[in-house]
Scaffold this active site. Structure first.
Site, PDB file in Angstrom:
ATOM      1  N   LYS A 205       0.858  -1.192   0.000  1.00 32.22           N
ATOM      2  CA  LYS A 205       0.000   0.000   0.000  1.00 32.22           C
ATOM      3  C   LYS A 205       0.888   1.233   0.000  1.00 32.22           C
ATOM      4  CE  LYS A 205      -3.228   2.354   3.069  1.00 32.22           C
ATOM      5  NZ  LYS A 205      -4.276   2.176   4.069  1.00 32.22           N
TER       6      LYS A 205
HETATM    7  C1  R5P Z   1      -2.605   4.666   8.057  1.00 29.65           C
HETATM    8  O1  R5P Z   1      -1.540   4.259   8.315  1.00 29.65           O
HETATM    9  C2  R5P Z   1      -3.719   3.788   7.906  1.00 29.65           C
HETATM   10  O2  R5P Z   1      -3.228   2.554   7.456  1.00 29.65           O
HETATM   11  C3  R5P Z   1      -4.843   4.198   6.983  1.00 29.65           C
HETATM   12  O3  R5P Z   1      -5.565   3.059   6.767  1.00 29.65           O
HETATM   13  C4  R5P Z   1      -4.379   4.758   5.683  1.00 29.65           C
HETATM   14  O4  R5P Z   1      -3.703   5.952   5.896  1.00 29.65           O
HETATM   15  C5  R5P Z   1      -5.499   4.907   4.648  1.00 29.65           C
HETATM   16  O5  R5P Z   1      -6.383   5.809   4.998  1.00 29.65           O
HETATM   17  P1  R5P Z   1      -6.511   7.225   4.287  1.00 29.65           P
HETATM   18  O6  R5P Z   1      -7.099   6.969   2.949  1.00 29.65           O
HETATM   19  O7  R5P Z   1      -7.380   8.002   5.181  1.00 29.65           O
HETATM   20  O8  R5P Z   1      -5.119   7.780   4.157  1.00 29.65           O
END
Ligand code: R5P
Length: 294
Positions: A205
């Site tokens: 990710k």
């Molecule tokens: C952060 O470390 C978390 O894994 C969140 O799940 C990630 O940041 C994704 O969320 P957002 O789209 O709000 O950035």
């Protein structure tokens, strides 16, 4: 050391050449994995599109009750039918999600930082693999801080989770973290995504940035793109479209869904881009249509 003398030839990512070793399996880099791993990956990546819409609401593990996630018990049931995977902590899943849902689970298994820490990069593995099995997790998510003070311990965490998951055929999702003082450059994300994939993560990710197609081409496992801070819906849809066009195999979006005034419409519009080849313009029109009388 490799490349210590400098780069001798210009890099070529062959961004127009599809990944060569996928066999007949729909998930990048997974052709040589066993049945159990492939089953979990199929719970995450739709076999028809090859892509996924993950809904991330694990923010509470270090941010507490962020805006939009104050009441998971109210929000999550509304969204379950509109996404493919829930990315969450075990505490959120157990308390606020009925176990009869049929979507994938990306279980957050690292913790240790919080918004009151100066340096968020020091984490540990907080959920062991037996607990991930009890939670029916389809993958275990570990924060990875490349280039930060806590790099060594986060790579230790990632490696331990990958090794434990290998014993029970549970994939690992390496979450590329960006520290406060670190720049979101393609140079950084190319380095971090490739390191995490080569260490054995089955999914990576990361964030969208310039030259994203090179980052995706050089990463031998699927990349899912995080949403990041809340943008206007039109902009968030454009970012989602550019990510998929650039080779991402999905979005792992949180705030751009749950901080929208229309989280369900936003999740559906993202789904149109991810699974049905909508352009950002078409997805924006869809979103407007769905929300016009609300
Ligand atoms: C952060 O470390 C978390 O894994 C969140 O799940 C990630 O940041 C994704 O969320 P957002 O789209 O709000 O950035």
């Amino acid at each position: 050391m490799a490349d210590k003398e400098g780069i001798k030839i210009e890099k070529n990512y062959y961004t127009d050449v599809p990944f060569k070793t996928n066999g007949n399996f729909h998930v990048k880099g997974a052709a040589n994995l066993d049945w159990g791993m492939k089953k979990h990956l199929t719970n995450i990546f739709n076999p028809k599109s090859g892509n996924t819409v993950m809904f991330a609401f694990d923010h509470g593990y270090f941010m507490g009750s962020v805006s939009g996630l104050e009441r998971l018990d109210i929000l999550i049931p509304q969204l379950i039918d509109h996404v493919d995977v829930l990315m969450a902590t075990r505490g959120a899943l157990r308390t606020c999600v009925k176990p009869n849902f049929r979507k994938g689970i990306a279980l957050r298994v690292s913790a240790g930082s919080s918004m009151i820490n100066e340096d968020l990069s020091h984490e540990l593995v907080s959920v062991d693999v037996e607990e991930a099995i009890r939670m029916n997790a389809d993958c275990m998510a570990v924060q990875t801080f490349i280039g930060a003070d806590g790099q060594l311990s986060s790579i230790d965490n990632l490696s331990k989770v990958i090794n434990a998951g290998a014993r029970y055929s549970i994939p690992t999702l390496g979450v590329i973290a960006v520290g406060k003082n670190m720049e979101r450059t393609s140079q950084y994300f190319k380095l971090a995504t490739r390191i995490v994939a080569e260490l054995g993560a089955h999914i990576v990710k990361t964030y969208y940035c310039d030259d994203f197609e090179e980052i995706a081409a050089a990463c031998p496992v699927p990349i899912v793109v995080a949403g990041g801070k809340k943008l206007a819906e039109k902009e968030a849809l454009a970012m989602a479209y550019k990510s998929i066009q650039g080779g991402a195999r999905g979005l792992d979006m949180g705030r751009n869904i749950f901080q929208s005034h229309h989280p369900v419409a936003m999740a559906d519009a993202i789904g149109k881009i991810v699974h049905y080849k909508y352009t950002d313009k078409e997805a924006w029109e869809f979103f407007q249509e769905k929300t016009k009388s609300k």
